[in-house]
Design a protein around this motif. Structure first.
Motif, PDB file in Angstrom:
ATOM      1  N   SER A  45       0.854  -1.164   0.000  1.00 51.49           N
ATOM      2  CA  SER A  45       0.000   0.000   0.000  1.00 51.49           C
ATOM      3  C   SER A  45       0.900   1.227   0.000  1.00 51.49           C
ATOM      4  O   SER A  45       1.964   1.224   0.607  1.00 51.49           O
ATOM      5  N   THR A  63     -13.035  14.453   1.325  1.00 53.37           N
ATOM      6  CA  THR A  63     -13.214  13.000   1.390  1.00 53.37           C
ATOM      7  C   THR A  63     -12.369  12.343   0.303  1.00 53.37           C
ATOM      8  O   THR A  63     -11.796  13.032  -0.552  1.00 53.37           O
ATOM      9  N   ALA A  64     -12.338  11.019   0.331  1.00 51.28           N
ATOM     10  CA  ALA A  64     -11.511  10.288  -0.637  1.00 51.28           C
ATOM     11  C   ALA A  64     -11.883  10.649  -2.064  1.00 51.28           C
ATOM     12  O   ALA A  64     -11.018  10.746  -2.954  1.00 51.28           O
ATOM     13  N   LYS A  77      -7.267   4.133  -7.271  1.00 54.56           N
ATOM     14  CA  LYS A  77      -8.398   4.229  -6.360  1.00 54.56           C
ATOM     15  C   LYS A  77      -7.852   4.558  -4.970  1.00 54.56           C
ATOM     16  O   LYS A  77      -7.049   3.808  -4.409  1.00 54.56           O
ATOM     17  N   GLU A  79      -8.016   5.791  -0.840  1.00 54.42           N
ATOM     18  CA  GLU A  79      -8.759   5.777   0.416  1.00 54.42           C
ATOM     19  C   GLU A  79      -8.199   6.901   1.282  1.00 54.42           C
ATOM     20  O   GLU A  79      -7.040   7.279   1.149  1.00 54.42           O
ATOM     21  N   MET A  81      -7.414   7.982   5.170  1.00 54.70           N
ATOM     22  CA  MET A  81      -7.221   7.324   6.458  1.00 54.70           C
ATOM     23  C   MET A  81      -7.178   8.356   7.580  1.00 54.70           C
ATOM     24  O   MET A  81      -6.754   9.494   7.371  1.00 54.70           O
TER      25      MET A  81
END
Lengths: 300, 391
Positions: A45, A63-64, A77, A79, A81
């Motif tokens: 990752s 936001t993502a 894509k 995310e 955290m």
């Protein structure tokens, strides 16, 4: 170390680095809250600390879906955290070369102590001092009194091995279980290192720390490039008395960064991967310019 | 008393006139009193000693010696010239030491003399001794010296030329040993010995020093220094000049191992690490003294990293660490190699492992930091050899 938390300051912010499979478990065990697993069982990752500003002010609440990340030009894509899942590990790097007089060194020690005092619960610091010799005074520790005692201890003076010190600090940063940031002060450019600029920039590509640097005067050496490459900041200051404030600002700003994560998809190959990070709606985005993939560790 | 202990004034002129045991200059003593005293001192000085002869000459304006050197009866006496060469060199060394002990202050920034640079910043200036120039004047006379009875077309006396060349070598080695960059002496030497490999090596080392970060940082921040006529140029320019001189030195003497190692350092930093590796490996095969082996091994390691030969680089840094256990550069190099190989834990361990012995002081400084100061043979050995020319 001050045991305080800042309510409402949960906006994530991290540097980027390649996370091997073994790390998330250790990270979760040591510092991540149980409600926020950082990583699923993926091979690798990539995490990127991203500073987003509009009109020179941090932009909260993204936001993502607001982020667009390209790995070697290929959209990923992403995310988002939570920063609370992985506290900050800061490597404090202080120049003790002979060009600083006793009063200036006292200011610098005070700045280091201020930074240590500013750490929050779960955050840790390591300490590197340097002149022509590099001295790793402490690896990551949350023992604030011990760290402050080290900062206050005089060290020998000499020439300025800035590149070697930056290399050492970034290598120390590889031992971070949280988000590694190097906060470095130097009063001048390199005069004594074994490593040249290219070598220290290579270290920056192969390690994950965000490098933020404060210098005194006009001499800056490789630091602006180093900060730019790692997504950090470079500041010039005219007085050592203000360095403590700069250190605190850097730490505070780092806490407000977003932590973006993605598993590289559609890209292969070892070596340098160029990253492009954009935010919908525009703004000033500061993030690492890339990451290093591989090679696999070889036995020695 | 050894030269290193002399402070001007510690010896007196009176002790000079009482001692005249080294020769008989009576036939060539001019009648000008200061010149007479100088001539006597030249004959009386014991090489390497801070004796009364030095004090006598120190008290005489240096231009009197320079003027006296234009007199025929003096320049015809080779033995006298050699003695005068050694005396003025010794006096210049003593005066340099005295200036060093006096130190500098910010108030001396605008004065004459050499810049004193610490950590890339000029902290003052140090007065230079005028006796270097007198000594060089003598060396130039010796470089072209012929016996009075020699045919006008005869070549210069070989022995006198050899001694003059020895002086140029010694002085350039000394200045580099002191980390005092000057092209004046090596350029003059090369005018008289254009095909001398050693002088090309020294000029290459001076340019190598000028390309060093300590000098370059100083130049960046000091307009006064940049304005000097013989000021160092940019690192790239100085590296190119060093490369040119070091290549010439090797053309003239392929066995000059020190030149090969320095050339490897220069071309590696200039973007030719592959050539650097070949050069330094050849130098190491030839065998080098301990300092140069450490320096050469570090040059080898950093250039092997640059071309990605990591296992060999690691072996080089391991060797350097064995040769110089207190040195930092091998540990930095090992860390760099481990990181490039993807072994971050090893990279950190290389930096945090227990060190070898601490440095004993400036004389035991980091090998990587003093590369331009050390020569083979050393400045001390060369100075002793020059002094030994006085039979």
């Amino acid at each position: 170390m001050r045991r305080s938390t800042r309510p409402g300051a949960a906006t994530p912010a991290w540097p980027l680095w390649l996370v091997p499979l073994a790390v998330p478990a250790a990270l979760a065990a040591s510092s991540a809250g149980p409600q926020q697993p950082l990583f699923s069982a993926r091979v690798d990752s990539v995490r990127v600390d991203v500073d987003v500003r509009r009109h020179d002010r941090p932009v909260p609440g993204l936001t993502a879906s607001d982020f667009e990340v390209l790995d070697n030009g290929v959209p990923q894509k992403v995310e988002l955290m939570a920063s609370s899942a992985a506290p900050i590990d800061v490597v404090i790097v202080l120049d003790t070369s002979r060009s600083l007089d006793a009063r200036q060194r006292a200011h610098l020690s005070a700045a280091g102590a201020t930074l240590i005092d500013a750490l929050q619960v779960g955050e840790r610091a390591a300490l590197v001092t340097f002149s022509d010799r590099i001295d790793i005074r402490s690896l990551f520790s949350s023992d604030a009194p011990a760290l402050k005692a080290l900062v206050a201890t005089p060290t020998p003076t000499g020439d300025t091995a800035l590149n070697d010190a930056a290399h050492a600090a970034m290598v120390v940063g590889t031992a971070a279980t949280g988000r590694p940031i190097v906060i470095l002060f130097s009063d001048g450019a390199d005069t004594a290192s074994f490593l040249d600029d290219r070598a220290v920039l290579d270290t920056a590509r192969r390690t994950g720390s965000v490098v933020c640097a404060v210098t005194l005067g006009d001499k800056e050496g490789v630091l602006p490039e180093l900060a730019d490459l790692t997504g950090g900041v470079f500041m010039k200051e005219s007085s050592l008395a203000r360095v403590a404030r700069r250190f605190a600002e850097i730490l505070e700003s780092f806490r407000r960064r977003y932590l973006v994560s993605f598993t590289p998809t559609g890209v292969t190959g070892e070596g340098w991967h160029t990253l492009t990070v954009r935010v919908k709606g525009g703004g000033q985005v500061r993030a690492r310019s890339g990451y290093w993939a591989g090679p696999a560790a070889s036995p020695r | 008393m050894r030269l290193g202990r002399l402070v001007c004034g510690a010896v007196t002129v009176l002790s000079l006139t009482a001692a005249n045991s080294s020769g008989s200059p009576a036939a060539s003593v001019p009648d000008d009193p200061p010149t007479t005293a100088w001539t006597l001192a030249v004959w009386q000085h014991v090489p390497g000693k801070a004796d009364g002869a030095l004090a006598t000459v120190a008290a005489i304006p240096h231009w009197r010696a320079a003027n006296a050197l234009r007199r025929r009866e003096i320049v015809e006496d080779r033995q006298f010239l050699v003695r005068a060469l050694v005396l003025h060199t010794d006096l210049a060394i003593v005066q340099r030491q005295a200036a060093e002990q006096r130190g500098t202050s910010p108030g001396e920034r605008a004065g004459a003399g050499s810049f004193v640079v610490e950590d890339g910043t000029a902290t003052g200036r140090r007065e230079g001794s005028p006796h270097w120039a007198v000594a060089m004047q003598i060396a130039v006379i010796l470089a072209t010296w012929r016996h009075a009875d020699a045919h006008p077309d005869a070549p210069p006396d070989a022995d006198a030329r050899r001694i003059a060349l020895s002086w140029f070598h010694t002085v350039n080695a000394l200045f580099l040993h002191w980390a005092e960059g000057s092209l004046r002496y090596v350029d003059t030497g090369l005018r008289h010995y254009p095909d001398d490999a050693g002088l090309h090596l020294y000029r290459g080392a001076v340019h190598q020093m000028f390309a060093d970060g300590r000098v370059q940082q100083f130049l960046t921040g000091d307009a006064d220094a940049r304005g000097q006529s013989d000021a160092p140029q940019s690192a790239a320019v100085e590296r190119a000049r060093a490369e040119s001189d070091l290549r010439r030195a090797l053309e003239l003497d392929p066995t000059l191992t020190e030149a090969r190692i320095r050339l490897a350092h220069v071309v590696g930093d200039g973007g030719q690490p592959g050539e650097a590796v070949g050069l330094v490996q050849e130098a190491l095969r030839a065998g080098v003294p301990p300092f140069f082996e450490t320096y050469a091994t570090l040059v080898l390691g950093r250039n092997l990293v640059r071309i990605g030969r990591l296992d060999e680089a690691l072996a080089a840094f391991d060797r350097a660490a064995t040769l110089a256990p207190a040195a930092q550069a091998p540990r930095i190099g090992r860390s760099q190699v481990a990181l490039a190989a993807g072994r971050t834990a090893d990279a950190l361990r290389a930096l945090t492992d227990a060190r070898g012995p601490e440095r004993a002081g400036p004389a035991a400084a980091e090998e990587w930091a003093i590369y331009f100061r050390v020569h083979d043979p050393t400045a001390t050995v060369q100075l002793a050899a020059l002094r030994a020319e006085i039979k």
